[in-house]
Write an enzyme that holds these catalytic residues in place. Structure first.
Site, PDB file in Angstrom:
ATOM      1  N   CYS A 160     -36.188  40.300 -22.787  1.00 37.56           N
ATOM      2  CA  CYS A 160     -35.367  39.324 -23.496  1.00 37.56           C
ATOM      3  C   CYS A 160     -34.220  38.719 -22.679  1.00 37.56           C
ATOM      4  O   CYS A 160     -33.352  39.426 -22.171  1.00 37.56           O
ATOM      5  CB  CYS A 160     -34.811  39.946 -24.763  1.00 37.56           C
ATOM      6  SG  CYS A 160     -33.971  38.700 -25.775  1.00 37.56           S
ATOM      7  N   CYS A 207     -37.197  28.498 -38.761  1.00 31.87           N
ATOM      8  CA  CYS A 207     -36.973  29.915 -38.448  1.00 31.87           C
ATOM      9  C   CYS A 207     -35.667  30.071 -37.677  1.00 31.87           C
ATOM     10  O   CYS A 207     -35.525  29.522 -36.583  1.00 31.87           O
ATOM     11  CB  CYS A 207     -38.093  30.457 -37.577  1.00 31.87           C
ATOM     12  SG  CYS A 207     -39.728  30.208 -38.271  1.00 31.87           S
ATOM     13  N   CYS A 239     -37.211  31.108 -42.692  1.00 33.36           N
ATOM     14  CA  CYS A 239     -37.502  32.388 -42.048  1.00 33.36           C
ATOM     15  C   CYS A 239     -36.277  32.763 -41.235  1.00 33.36           C
ATOM     16  O   CYS A 239     -35.586  31.888 -40.709  1.00 33.36           O
ATOM     17  CB  CYS A 239     -38.720  32.243 -41.134  1.00 33.36           C
ATOM     18  SG  CYS A 239     -39.107  33.759 -40.227  1.00 33.36           S
TER      19      CYS A 239
HETATM   20  N1  SAM Z   1     -32.553  40.065 -32.189  1.00 35.04           N
HETATM   21  C1  SAM Z   1     -33.566  40.041 -33.167  1.00 35.04           C
HETATM   22  C2  SAM Z   1     -34.629  41.058 -32.909  1.00 35.04           C
HETATM   23  O1  SAM Z   1     -34.923  41.379 -31.763  1.00 35.04           O
HETATM   24  O2  SAM Z   1     -35.203  41.552 -33.888  1.00 35.04           O
HETATM   25  C3  SAM Z   1     -34.195  38.680 -33.375  1.00 35.04           C
HETATM   26  C4  SAM Z   1     -34.440  37.747 -32.201  1.00 35.04           C
HETATM   27  S1  SAM Z   1     -35.618  38.295 -30.997  1.00 35.04           S
HETATM   28  C5  SAM Z   1     -35.364  37.156 -29.688  1.00 35.04           C
HETATM   29  C6  SAM Z   1     -37.176  37.894 -31.731  1.00 35.04           C
HETATM   30  C7  SAM Z   1     -38.442  38.208 -30.965  1.00 35.04           C
HETATM   31  O3  SAM Z   1     -38.610  37.282 -29.911  1.00 35.04           O
HETATM   32  C8  SAM Z   1     -38.557  39.545 -30.270  1.00 35.04           C
HETATM   33  O4  SAM Z   1     -38.895  40.580 -31.139  1.00 35.04           O
HETATM   34  C9  SAM Z   1     -39.672  39.299 -29.276  1.00 35.04           C
HETATM   35  O5  SAM Z   1     -40.904  39.659 -29.846  1.00 35.04           O
HETATM   36  C10 SAM Z   1     -39.610  37.793 -29.043  1.00 35.04           C
HETATM   37  N2  SAM Z   1     -39.218  37.500 -27.650  1.00 35.04           N
HETATM   38  C11 SAM Z   1     -37.989  37.624 -27.117  1.00 35.04           C
HETATM   39  N3  SAM Z   1     -37.986  37.306 -25.806  1.00 35.04           N
HETATM   40  C12 SAM Z   1     -39.257  36.962 -25.494  1.00 35.04           C
HETATM   41  C13 SAM Z   1     -39.907  36.554 -24.292  1.00 35.04           C
HETATM   42  N4  SAM Z   1     -39.247  36.457 -23.146  1.00 35.04           N
HETATM   43  N5  SAM Z   1     -41.210  36.280 -24.338  1.00 35.04           N
HETATM   44  C14 SAM Z   1     -41.906  36.393 -25.505  1.00 35.04           C
HETATM   45  N6  SAM Z   1     -41.344  36.776 -26.660  1.00 35.04           N
HETATM   46  C15 SAM Z   1     -40.052  37.078 -26.667  1.00 35.04           C
HETATM   47 FE1  SF4 Z   2     -33.800  42.569 -28.244  1.00 34.30          FE
HETATM   48 FE2  SF4 Z   2     -33.534  40.658 -30.146  1.00 34.30          FE
HETATM   49 FE3  SF4 Z   2     -31.436  41.442 -28.726  1.00 34.30          FE
HETATM   50 FE4  SF4 Z   2     -33.329  40.064 -27.526  1.00 34.30          FE
HETATM   51  S1  SF4 Z   2     -32.029  39.336 -29.142  1.00 34.30           S
HETATM   52  S2  SF4 Z   2     -32.293  41.898 -26.709  1.00 34.30           S
HETATM   53  S3  SF4 Z   2     -35.142  40.806 -28.616  1.00 34.30           S
HETATM   54  S4  SF4 Z   2     -32.612  42.707 -30.131  1.00 34.30           S
END
Ligand code: SAM
Ligand code: SF4
Ligand code: DTB
Length: 350
Positions: free
Chosen positions: A64, A101, A132
């Site tokens: 992330c 979303c 969402c």
């Molecule tokens: N922070 C919250 C969480 O993690 O539950 C919500 C936002 S988070 C960015 C939502 C989803 O985005 C993550 O669970 C992950 O599956 C997806 N995601 C994040 N970074 C990604 C990446 N570099 N490539 C693909 N999917 C990604």
């Molecule tokens: Fe993990 Fe969501 Fe935080 Fe990215 S934004 S670090 S996916 S918890």
């Protein structure tokens, strides 16, 4: 195995691996046959993402760009103003999205944040869009507050198999995620839950993720399959690219296991050619993120997606009909009429 089957919740890992190991054409034929039993194969649902709170997340998810632990050059931003979110939602609707979303880079929302996010839900719903949110872990009370505000879907991904999970995230457990998902269900919201492929996992892990999803007491209504977006500065930046056929196989198996769910061809489309995306639709993907940005990384321009839909004769799916309350029914009619007038998308039938 017969291609005509009922919805099951008792898949073994071996059965799922057997699907992954089918000859590609047999797998795709089976997936497309099942897809046609439950969906119009020429319709794709379109959702637009909006990052309502960007960066500086305390979690350590290795994929992330928003984790504070990795230097990805991302500017941290405060929670967006409610009016600004509604403005973005209005623009998303005007360009043809039916679901909006909202994502926040939180471990979980603070109770002081909830009045702002519930106002966002109400404002976006007021435009006649499905709503969402993905805000991290939720307690039962927080889930109820969001459901009471009218939130339609909550996105919370399992990301990968239970076995591989520890390689990717250490700051929250698989069980934590399952509890949030149970809280979302208990509060009466629809579940959006999927994962990421291309993180260095094995086919057994992709099977393990889908097994977890398919064996839930109720399948998630929406199953996002993300192809890892490799972001400079994250631990997975140099991960080897997953072969496109393996990605398509994952979509096809998700379709077979969860025949009534929308399977979303989610992150990673910017790096995919049109042919791979077309194969994903053939394999049973019937939802996309639409609009030039995901949360922080690029997505294909809306115009490019409209052209792709035109080439494939795909229509955007109208708002789901099961929303029976009167206000929503009116909103549905408005949208259908607006879509007919605007012809935002090409009408393949016309
Ligand atoms: N922070 C919250 C969480 O993690 O539950 C919500 C936002 S988070 C960015 C939502 C989803 O985005 C993550 O669970 C992950 O599956 C997806 N995601 C994040 N970074 C990604 C990446 N570099 N490539 C693909 N999917 C990604
Ligand atoms: Fe993990 Fe969501 Fe935080 Fe990215 S934004 S670090 S996916 S918890
Ligand atoms: C999901 O499964 N994928 C979306 C949405 N749910 C929130 C997020 C993809 C994020 C990709 C990386 C980024 O743009 O920051």
């Amino acid at each position: 195995m017969s291609v005509s089957q009922t919805v099951r919740h008792d898949w073994t890992r071996d059965q799922i691996l057997a699907l992954f190991n089918l000859p590609f054409n047999d797998l795709l034929f089976q997936a497309q046959t099942i897809h046609r039993q439950f969906f119009n194969p020429n319709e794709v649902q379109v959702s637009t993402l909006c990052s309502i709170k960007t960066g500086a997340c305390p979690e350590d998810c290795a994929y992330c760009p928003q984790s504070a632990r990795y230097d990805t050059g991302l500017e941290r931003e405060k929670l967006m103003a409610v009016e600004k979110v509604i403005e973005e939602a209005r623009a998303a609707k005007a360009s043809g999205a039916t679901r909006f979303c909202m994502g926040a880079a939180w471990r979980s929302p603070k109770d002081k944040d909830l009045p702002y996010v519930t106002s966002m839900v109400q404002g976006v719903k007021g435009l006649g869009l499905e709503t969402c949110m993905t805000l991290g872990m939720l307690s039962a009370d927080q889930a109820q507050t969001l459901a009471d505000a009218g939130l339609d879907y909550y996105n919370h991904n399992l990301d990968t198999s239970p076995e591989f999970y520890g390689e990717i995230i250490t700051t929250r457990t698989y069980q934590d995620r399952l509890e949030t998902l149970a809280n979302v269900r208990a509060a009466g919201m629809k579940v959006c839950c999927g994962g990421i492929v291309g993180m260095g996992e094995e086919v057994n892990d992709r099977a393990g993720l889908l097994q977890q999803l398919a064996n839930m007491p109720e399948h998630p209504e929406s199953v996002p399959i993300n192809m890892l977006v490799r972001v400079e500065g994250t631990p997975l930046a140099d991960e080897q690219e997953l072969d496109a056929f393996e990605f398509i196989r994952t979509i096809a198996v998700a379709r077979i296991l969860m025949p009534k769910s929308h399977v979303r061809l989610s992150a990673g489309r910017e790096e995919m050619n049109e042919q791979t995306q077309a194969l994903a639709f053939f394999a049973g993907a019937n939802s996309i993120f639409y609009g030039a940005k995901l949360l922080t990384t690029p997505n294909p321009e809306a115009d490019k997606d409209r052209q792709l839909f035109t080439k494939l004769g795909i229509q955007p799916e109208a708002y789901e009909v099961e929303h029976s309350d009167e206000a929503e029914a009116h909103a549905l009619l408005d949208r259908v009429q607006a879509a007919q007038q605007d012809k935002v998308f090409y009408n393949a039938a016309g």
